[in-house]
Design a protein around this motif. Structure first.
Motif, mmCIF file in Angstrom:
data_model
loop_
_atom_site.group_PDB
_atom_site.id
_atom_site.type_symbol
_atom_site.label_atom_id
_atom_site.label_comp_id
_atom_site.label_asym_id
_atom_site.label_seq_id
_atom_site.Cartn_x
_atom_site.Cartn_y
_atom_site.Cartn_z
ATOM 1 N N ALA A 184 42.038 35.945 33.739
ATOM 2 C CA ALA A 184 42.333 37.149 34.524
ATOM 3 C C ALA A 184 41.770 38.397 33.845
ATOM 4 O O ALA A 184 41.209 39.271 34.504
ATOM 5 C CB ALA A 184 43.845 37.285 34.729
ATOM 6 N N VAL A 185 41.894 38.469 32.516
ATOM 7 C CA VAL A 185 41.381 39.630 31.785
ATOM 8 C C VAL A 185 39.865 39.709 31.919
ATOM 9 O O VAL A 185 39.312 40.760 32.248
ATOM 10 C CB VAL A 185 41.803 39.582 30.294
ATOM 11 N N PHE A 186 39.173 38.589 31.667
ATOM 12 C CA PHE A 186 37.717 38.624 31.738
ATOM 13 C C PHE A 186 37.222 38.835 33.165
ATOM 14 O O PHE A 186 36.206 39.502 33.375
ATOM 15 C CB PHE A 186 37.104 37.372 31.101
ATOM 16 N N HIS A 187 37.965 38.327 34.145
ATOM 17 C CA HIS A 187 37.601 38.605 35.536
ATOM 18 C C HIS A 187 37.737 40.105 35.817
ATOM 19 O O HIS A 187 36.836 40.724 36.404
ATOM 20 C CB HIS A 187 38.485 37.815 36.500
ATOM 21 N N ALA A 188 38.833 40.696 35.367
ATOM 22 C CA ALA A 188 39.046 42.136 35.593
ATOM 23 C C ALA A 188 37.964 42.957 34.893
ATOM 24 O O ALA A 188 37.469 43.940 35.449
ATOM 25 C CB ALA A 188 40.430 42.542 35.094
ATOM 26 N N LEU A 189 37.578 42.547 33.701
ATOM 27 C CA LEU A 189 36.569 43.294 32.937
ATOM 28 C C LEU A 189 35.146 43.052 33.428
ATOM 29 O O LEU A 189 34.228 43.760 33.014
ATOM 30 C CB LEU A 189 36.659 42.919 31.453
ATOM 31 N N SER A 190 34.972 42.088 34.303
ATOM 32 C CA SER A 190 33.618 41.758 34.771
ATOM 33 C C SER A 190 33.039 42.821 35.702
ATOM 34 O O SER A 190 31.838 42.858 35.928
ATOM 35 C CB SER A 190 33.608 40.397 35.478
ATOM 36 N N ASP A 191 33.887 43.692 36.210
ATOM 37 C CA ASP A 191 33.433 44.715 37.159
ATOM 38 C C ASP A 191 33.290 46.075 36.460
ATOM 39 O O ASP A 191 34.233 46.542 35.819
ATOM 40 C CB ASP A 191 34.443 44.827 38.303
#
Length: 130
Positions: A11-18
């Protein structure tokens, strides 16, 4: 070694991907901001900003609370610290690899210096003058 919950990291890396969400997080390091404040630099609607904030909230990176009619957002850095700890494993790996490379290069430099010492020195012949 610290045990990480995969769904939190995902979830963290998904959120930071944008890039928009990363910029919003960066602004939140300065302090609490309203959803409107966070939307302004991107020229986006409050609904669009709210969608980004929901992703950040589900990752545990942002906490939102309501003051009157205004939704205020605050950075929650604990999940970022968990992600950083996970990344440190790879930092240690690359540091070790770079240390190995440095040692190889030093060995090569020492060998080259020793080889240069073994080469015959050019003779200094006296120069003839006319």
């Amino acid at each position: 070694m610290v045990e990480f919950q995969t769904h939190h990291l995902d979830a963290v890396f998904h959120a930071l991907s944008d890039p928009t969400r990363r910029a919003m997080l960066r602004r939140l390091t300065e302090g609490e901001h309203s959803v409107s404040d966070l939307a302004t630099p991107f020229n986006m609607s409050l609904a669009g900003a709210s969608k980004h904030i929901k992703v950040l909230e589900s990752a545990g990176l942002v906490r939102r609370h309501v003051q009157g009619r205004t939704h205020m957002c605050q950075l929650e850095a604990a999940r970022l610290a968990e992600a950083q700890e996970w990344l440190r494993t790879y930092e240690r790996f690359w540091t070790s690899r770079l240390d190995d490379l440095e040692e190889i290069l030093r060995d090569e430099d020492r060998a080259a210096a020793q080889a240069a010492e073994l080469l015959p020195k050019p003779e200094n012949k006296p120069r003839r003058t006319k």
